[in-house]
Design a protein around this motif. Sequence first.
Motif, PDB file in Angstrom:
ATOM      1  N   SER A 252       4.456   3.059  11.058  1.00 41.92           N
ATOM      2  CA  SER A 252       4.870   3.600   9.760  1.00 41.92           C
ATOM      3  C   SER A 252       6.364   3.452   9.501  1.00 41.92           C
ATOM      4  O   SER A 252       6.816   3.608   8.365  1.00 41.92           O
ATOM      5  CB  SER A 252       4.466   5.076   9.658  1.00 41.92           C
ATOM      6  OG  SER A 252       4.969   5.817  10.760  1.00 41.92           O
ATOM      7  N   CYS A 255       7.275  -0.904   7.819  1.00 34.22           N
ATOM      8  CA  CYS A 255       6.421  -1.451   6.756  1.00 34.22           C
ATOM      9  C   CYS A 255       7.211  -2.198   5.685  1.00 34.22           C
ATOM     10  O   CYS A 255       6.662  -2.563   4.642  1.00 34.22           O
ATOM     11  CB  CYS A 255       5.620  -0.326   6.097  1.00 34.22           C
ATOM     12  SG  CYS A 255       4.388   0.437   7.170  1.00 34.22           S
ATOM     13  N   ASP A 257       9.249  -3.105   2.557  1.00 32.13           N
ATOM     14  CA  ASP A 257       9.397  -2.483   1.242  1.00 32.13           C
ATOM     15  C   ASP A 257       8.091  -1.903   0.726  1.00 32.13           C
ATOM     16  O   ASP A 257       7.991  -1.488  -0.433  1.00 32.13           O
ATOM     17  CB  ASP A 257       9.949  -3.501   0.237  1.00 32.13           C
ATOM     18  CG  ASP A 257       9.070  -4.745   0.114  1.00 32.13           C
ATOM     19  OD1 ASP A 257       8.092  -4.865   0.885  1.00 32.13           O
ATOM     20  OD2 ASP A 257       9.366  -5.589  -0.760  1.00 32.13           O
ATOM     21  N   LYS A 258       7.088  -1.863   1.578  1.00 36.63           N
ATOM     22  CA  LYS A 258       5.797  -1.299   1.190  1.00 36.63           C
ATOM     23  C   LYS A 258       5.608   0.088   1.797  1.00 36.63           C
ATOM     24  O   LYS A 258       6.146   0.393   2.856  1.00 36.63           O
ATOM     25  CB  LYS A 258       4.649  -2.208   1.655  1.00 36.63           C
ATOM     26  CG  LYS A 258       4.645  -3.588   1.027  1.00 36.63           C
ATOM     27  CD  LYS A 258       3.476  -4.410   1.557  1.00 36.63           C
ATOM     28  CE  LYS A 258       3.465  -5.807   0.945  1.00 36.63           C
ATOM     29  NZ  LYS A 258       2.336  -6.623   1.473  1.00 36.63           N
ATOM     30  N   SER A 259       4.829   0.907   1.122  1.00 34.61           N
ATOM     31  CA  SER A 259       4.457   2.196   1.686  1.00 34.61           C
ATOM     32  C   SER A 259       3.341   1.993   2.694  1.00 34.61           C
ATOM     33  O   SER A 259       2.668   0.945   2.703  1.00 34.61           O
ATOM     34  CB  SER A 259       3.994   3.150   0.584  1.00 34.61           C
ATOM     35  OG  SER A 259       2.793   2.682  -0.004  1.00 34.61           O
ATOM     36  N   SER A 261       0.516   3.460   2.729  1.00 35.81           N
ATOM     37  CA  SER A 261      -0.755   3.392   2.005  1.00 35.81           C
ATOM     38  C   SER A 261      -0.979   2.007   1.408  1.00 35.81           C
ATOM     39  O   SER A 261      -2.118   1.510   1.385  1.00 35.81           O
ATOM     40  CB  SER A 261      -0.809   4.459   0.910  1.00 35.81           C
ATOM     41  OG  SER A 261       0.277   4.342   0.016  1.00 35.81           O
ATOM     42  N   GLN A 262       0.085   1.348   0.943  1.00 35.98           N
ATOM     43  CA  GLN A 262      -0.064  -0.010   0.422  1.00 35.98           C
ATOM     44  C   GLN A 262      -0.499  -0.980   1.515  1.00 35.98           C
ATOM     45  O   GLN A 262      -1.373  -1.826   1.307  1.00 35.98           O
ATOM     46  CB  GLN A 262       1.258  -0.481  -0.201  1.00 35.98           C
ATOM     47  CG  GLN A 262       1.598   0.183  -1.526  1.00 35.98           C
ATOM     48  CD  GLN A 262       2.967  -0.231  -2.030  1.00 35.98           C
ATOM     49  OE1 GLN A 262       3.937  -0.274  -1.281  1.00 35.98           O
ATOM     50  NE2 GLN A 262       3.058  -0.534  -3.323  1.00 35.98           N
ATOM     51  N   SER A 283       3.755  14.892   3.030  1.00 34.55           N
ATOM     52  CA  SER A 283       3.952  13.506   2.595  1.00 34.55           C
ATOM     53  C   SER A 283       2.886  12.585   3.185  1.00 34.55           C
ATOM     54  O   SER A 283       2.450  11.629   2.537  1.00 34.55           O
ATOM     55  CB  SER A 283       5.349  13.020   2.998  1.00 34.55           C
ATOM     56  OG  SER A 283       5.520  13.059   4.404  1.00 34.55           O
ATOM     57  N   GLU A 287      -0.039  10.145   1.500  1.00 35.38           N
ATOM     58  CA  GLU A 287      -0.268   8.760   1.902  1.00 35.38           C
ATOM     59  C   GLU A 287      -1.727   8.546   2.291  1.00 35.38           C
ATOM     60  O   GLU A 287      -2.328   7.520   1.955  1.00 35.38           O
ATOM     61  CB  GLU A 287       0.652   8.387   3.066  1.00 35.38           C
ATOM     62  CG  GLU A 287       2.102   8.163   2.690  1.00 35.38           C
ATOM     63  CD  GLU A 287       2.276   6.889   1.883  1.00 35.38           C
ATOM     64  OE1 GLU A 287       2.402   5.801   2.460  1.00 35.38           O
ATOM     65  OE2 GLU A 287       2.271   6.994   0.630  1.00 35.38           O
TER      66      GLU A 287
END
Length: 375
Positions: A252, A255, A257-259, A261-262, A283, A287
């Motif tokens: 985690s 990742c 520039d992505k979250s 969850s993306q 948070s 997610e």
Amino acid sequence: MDEKSSSETRGNPIRCRAAVSRKPGEPLVIEEVMVAPPMPHEVRIRIICTSLCHSDITFWKLKDFPGIFPRILGHEAIGVVESVGEDVNEVSEGDTVIPTFMPDCGDCVDCRSKKSNLCSKLPFKVSPWMPRHETSRFTDLKGEVLYHFLFVSSFSEYTVVDVAHVTKIDPSIPPNRACLLSCGVSTGVGAAWRTADVEKGSTVVIFGLGSIGLAVAEGARLCGATKIIGVDLNPDKFETGKKFGVTDFVNSGNCGDKSVSQVINEMTDGGADYCFECVGMASLVHEAYACCRKGWGKTIVLGVDKPGAKLSLSSFEVLHSGKSLMGSLFGGLKAKSDIPILLKKYLDKIPSSNFRLVCKGEIVTVVNWNPPFPM
């Protein structure tokens, strides 16, 4: 401390040692305490093995209520009944029992139902007292009250527990195995088995690969999940997670520039069937919900967040996505009926050579544990 004879101690206070938490975040103090005899519906237990759960750490650090001091922490244990109070019929002196923070009175509508493990007669709460009488059974040698923790307080050689919070078990089971079913392993396995009812061939995501998360992975694997994604900041946990059925790993903290969850939505082509939050961070609940598949996905919250933490979900998303968000205390298990199932399967199928404990940092995890249960 030598085992005390019940004939000598029955009905009298017991003087023994305990690890007392005097102030938040400070080292526990080993000192002698007095443990009062059990009142009606209570049993006094000689603790023979206890382990450390991260919830103990969480409450040890709290400076405000429900953090309260001085207190005897600990809630993951196994012990032997030393004496019983009035109106106790299901256990007797000498019985081996597992105490649990979740009650199972067997009488109320909820305990009689298959739909819930949330007892309405003795509702779960983070109380410093015994559940029925709201008083303490602990004092120090100066007479000062020592508060209880999660109705168990196992960091003491003797403790008093309500009979609704104890489950009688086979005494032949190794104590250092059985005590883990008092909280962590039961919570994780139960969340996959009872709360989520994970289906064969499904995709599962687990946020946090501590002891609870690893137990969720084990439960999901045994339920037949084919893709089990572990999410953690520590990449070393992937190797441990593989032993429990984790097939993929997401760091985690890496990742780009992505979250998270993306990333998971891309890995799962639109979201996982089941997402488990095992850390205790609002948070991460967001997610987990965001990478849960629309239409049928379930997000299950197991982690204990700080008091007052809030979730903020989009009403539009809740309405239009068709996802479910649910909590899971003690994995949805009914202690008195489900713990014996897990222990029996352990005895029937698992050689002791396949089981060992690994202690690293603040978490106790179980390696190579396969507690199959009826599917």
